[in-house]
Design an enzyme around this catalytic site. Sequence first.
Site, PDB file in Angstrom:
ATOM      1  N   ARG A 109       0.888  -1.187   0.000  1.00 50.22           N
ATOM      2  CA  ARG A 109       0.000   0.000   0.000  1.00 50.22           C
ATOM      3  C   ARG A 109       0.913   1.220   0.000  1.00 50.22           C
ATOM      4  O   ARG A 109       1.767   1.372   0.875  1.00 50.22           O
ATOM      5  CB  ARG A 109      -0.889   0.016   1.241  1.00 50.22           C
ATOM      6  CG  ARG A 109      -1.592   1.361   1.413  1.00 50.22           C
ATOM      7  CD  ARG A 109      -2.686   1.358   2.428  1.00 50.22           C
ATOM      8  NE  ARG A 109      -3.878   0.716   1.910  1.00 50.22           N
ATOM      9  CZ  ARG A 109      -5.104   0.879   2.422  1.00 50.22           C
ATOM     10  NH1 ARG A 109      -5.285   1.670   3.463  1.00 50.22           N
ATOM     11  NH2 ARG A 109      -6.136   0.266   1.899  1.00 50.22           N
ATOM     12  N   HIS A 130      -7.474   1.072  -6.355  1.00 50.02           N
ATOM     13  CA  HIS A 130      -7.672   0.258  -5.146  1.00 50.02           C
ATOM     14  C   HIS A 130      -8.408  -1.022  -5.570  1.00 50.02           C
ATOM     15  O   HIS A 130      -9.580  -1.229  -5.226  1.00 50.02           O
ATOM     16  CB  HIS A 130      -8.475   1.055  -4.116  1.00 50.02           C
ATOM     17  CG  HIS A 130      -8.486   0.456  -2.738  1.00 50.02           C
ATOM     18  ND1 HIS A 130      -7.722  -0.647  -2.383  1.00 50.02           N
ATOM     19  CD2 HIS A 130      -9.165   0.805  -1.615  1.00 50.02           C
ATOM     20  CE1 HIS A 130      -7.946  -0.929  -1.114  1.00 50.02           C
ATOM     21  NE2 HIS A 130      -8.817  -0.085  -0.624  1.00 50.02           N
ATOM     22  N   GLN A 166     -10.366  -3.538  -3.080  1.00 50.10           N
ATOM     23  CA  GLN A 166     -11.669  -3.093  -2.589  1.00 50.10           C
ATOM     24  C   GLN A 166     -12.768  -3.444  -3.584  1.00 50.10           C
ATOM     25  O   GLN A 166     -13.873  -3.819  -3.194  1.00 50.10           O
ATOM     26  CB  GLN A 166     -11.646  -1.574  -2.350  1.00 50.10           C
ATOM     27  CG  GLN A 166     -12.949  -1.031  -1.804  1.00 50.10           C
ATOM     28  CD  GLN A 166     -13.251  -1.532  -0.404  1.00 50.10           C
ATOM     29  OE1 GLN A 166     -12.397  -1.460   0.473  1.00 50.10           O
ATOM     30  NE2 GLN A 166     -14.454  -2.049  -0.169  1.00 50.10           N
ATOM     31  N   CYS A 182     -16.222   2.246   0.668  1.00 50.46           N
ATOM     32  CA  CYS A 182     -15.092   1.378   1.046  1.00 50.46           C
ATOM     33  C   CYS A 182     -14.708   1.523   2.514  1.00 50.46           C
ATOM     34  O   CYS A 182     -14.071   0.635   3.063  1.00 50.46           O
ATOM     35  CB  CYS A 182     -13.900   1.652   0.131  1.00 50.46           C
ATOM     36  SG  CYS A 182     -13.253   3.334   0.261  1.00 50.46           S
ATOM     37  N   ARG A 190     -13.830  -8.041   2.230  1.00 43.82           N
ATOM     38  CA  ARG A 190     -12.402  -7.857   1.928  1.00 43.82           C
ATOM     39  C   ARG A 190     -11.660  -9.149   2.265  1.00 43.82           C
ATOM     40  O   ARG A 190     -10.776  -9.579   1.532  1.00 43.82           O
ATOM     41  CB  ARG A 190     -11.824  -6.685   2.747  1.00 43.82           C
ATOM     42  CG  ARG A 190     -12.349  -5.309   2.354  1.00 43.82           C
ATOM     43  CD  ARG A 190     -11.895  -4.898   0.965  1.00 43.82           C
ATOM     44  NE  ARG A 190     -10.464  -4.920   0.814  1.00 43.82           N
ATOM     45  CZ  ARG A 190      -9.637  -3.927   1.180  1.00 43.82           C
ATOM     46  NH1 ARG A 190     -10.126  -2.810   1.680  1.00 43.82           N
ATOM     47  NH2 ARG A 190      -8.332  -4.011   0.989  1.00 43.82           N
TER      48      ARG A 190
HETATM   49  N1  NVA Z   1      -9.687   7.045  -1.444  1.00 46.21           N
HETATM   50  C1  NVA Z   1      -9.327   6.617  -0.120  1.00 46.21           C
HETATM   51  C2  NVA Z   1      -9.617   5.167   0.075  1.00 46.21           C
HETATM   52  C3  NVA Z   1      -9.324   4.661   1.451  1.00 46.21           C
HETATM   53  C4  NVA Z   1      -9.562   3.202   1.601  1.00 46.21           C
HETATM   54  C5  NVA Z   1      -7.854   6.907   0.110  1.00 46.21           C
HETATM   55  O1  NVA Z   1      -7.054   6.686  -0.806  1.00 46.21           O
HETATM   56  O2  NVA Z   1      -7.502   7.358   1.203  1.00 46.21           O
HETATM   57  N1   CP Z   2     -11.239   0.328   2.570  1.00 45.78           N
HETATM   58  C1   CP Z   2      -9.976   0.230   2.965  1.00 45.78           C
HETATM   59  O1   CP Z   2      -9.052  -0.046   2.178  1.00 45.78           O
HETATM   60  O2   CP Z   2      -9.790   0.410   4.295  1.00 45.78           O
HETATM   61  P1   CP Z   2      -8.407   0.551   5.066  1.00 45.78           P
HETATM   62  O3   CP Z   2      -7.797   1.858   4.653  1.00 45.78           O
HETATM   63  O4   CP Z   2      -8.796   0.531   6.519  1.00 45.78           O
HETATM   64  O5   CP Z   2      -7.513  -0.598   4.697  1.00 45.78           O
END
Ligand code: NVA
Ligand code: CP
Length: 303
Positions: free
Chosen positions: A104, A131, A134, A259, A287
């Site tokens: 990530r 992502h 998700q 999400c 997930r």
């Molecule tokens: N768009 C958000 C998704 C978090 C799961 C981010 O990138 O922070």
């Molecule tokens: N939706 C999602 O990816 O959540 P986290 O940021 O908690 O992993």
Amino acid sequence: MQPRHFLSLLDFSGDELRALMQHAIDVKKRLKAGVAHTPLQGKVLAMIFEKASTRTRVSFECGMSQLGGHAMFLSPRDIQLGRGEPLEDSARVISSMVDGIMLRTFGHERVEAIAAASSRPVINGLTDKYHPCQLLADIQTWFELRGDIKGATVAWIGDGNNMCHSYINAAKQFDFKLKIACPPDYQPDADIVATASDRVEIFTSSEEASTQADLIVTDVWASMGQEKEQKERKRAFIDFQVNQSVMRAANPDALFMHCLPAHRGEEVSAEVLEGPQSVVWQEAENRLHAQKALLEFLMGSPV
Ligand code: NVA
Ligand code: CP
């Protein structure tokens, strides 16, 4: 032989993604029935988190344990990557010992660089661009509640961000219609939209995009890394909240997904998030199941 990676939904064919969904549903049923399913015995997944996470971390870690393997959490604060060791060198070394890497991070080129140098499958656990994990959970949730998503109409309300981009990929791969409503300065990447121009339509009003939609989806107005823009984004997105008026424009049996984490009163009203059309908790749980199917596909024998 080059390993398969999962950096975006476009790395798998539509048929592979559908098979993955069926397997995820099956893996979930087995877990609920208390039947052990441990095809990844002795396998190790390295998880590198350059951004915060609750769902992604817990689901991958639990998933690997349940599949009989092990997940190793690596914070850039503690490994040499955080002190400037090149991504490529880190990938070569880590992948020489483990069976898969989940990353990530910020720029999508970082996960591409890791994948290019890794001898083992690499999974995108979120970048600024996509992502995809998700989306596996979101589509699984739809399959469980409504059957195949082919031909359905999905409305994306809010930021043209990483989640929106992955929805565009999903519209192409799963063959559904995607109506997007974003403020003018926060549109999705035009190149990504162009890859699915026959499936995607852009609107300026949330109600218009939601009309006749079967699924309404949103996400935070300021993603990770955009904390400093929070105030100006709140102003720009004020008309892009998913509330009862947006849900009323959609089909009466429309579902709502997010999400998470959610900001009640910003991108979604508390009423909608906790309302009868919201399936966000099932979506979050999925997930675990969807990624177990993914891990098995990439690190075990084919599904
Ligand atoms: N768009 C958000 C998704 C978090 C799961 C981010 O990138 O922070
Ligand atoms: N939706 C999602 O990816 O959540 P986290 O940021 O908690 O992993």
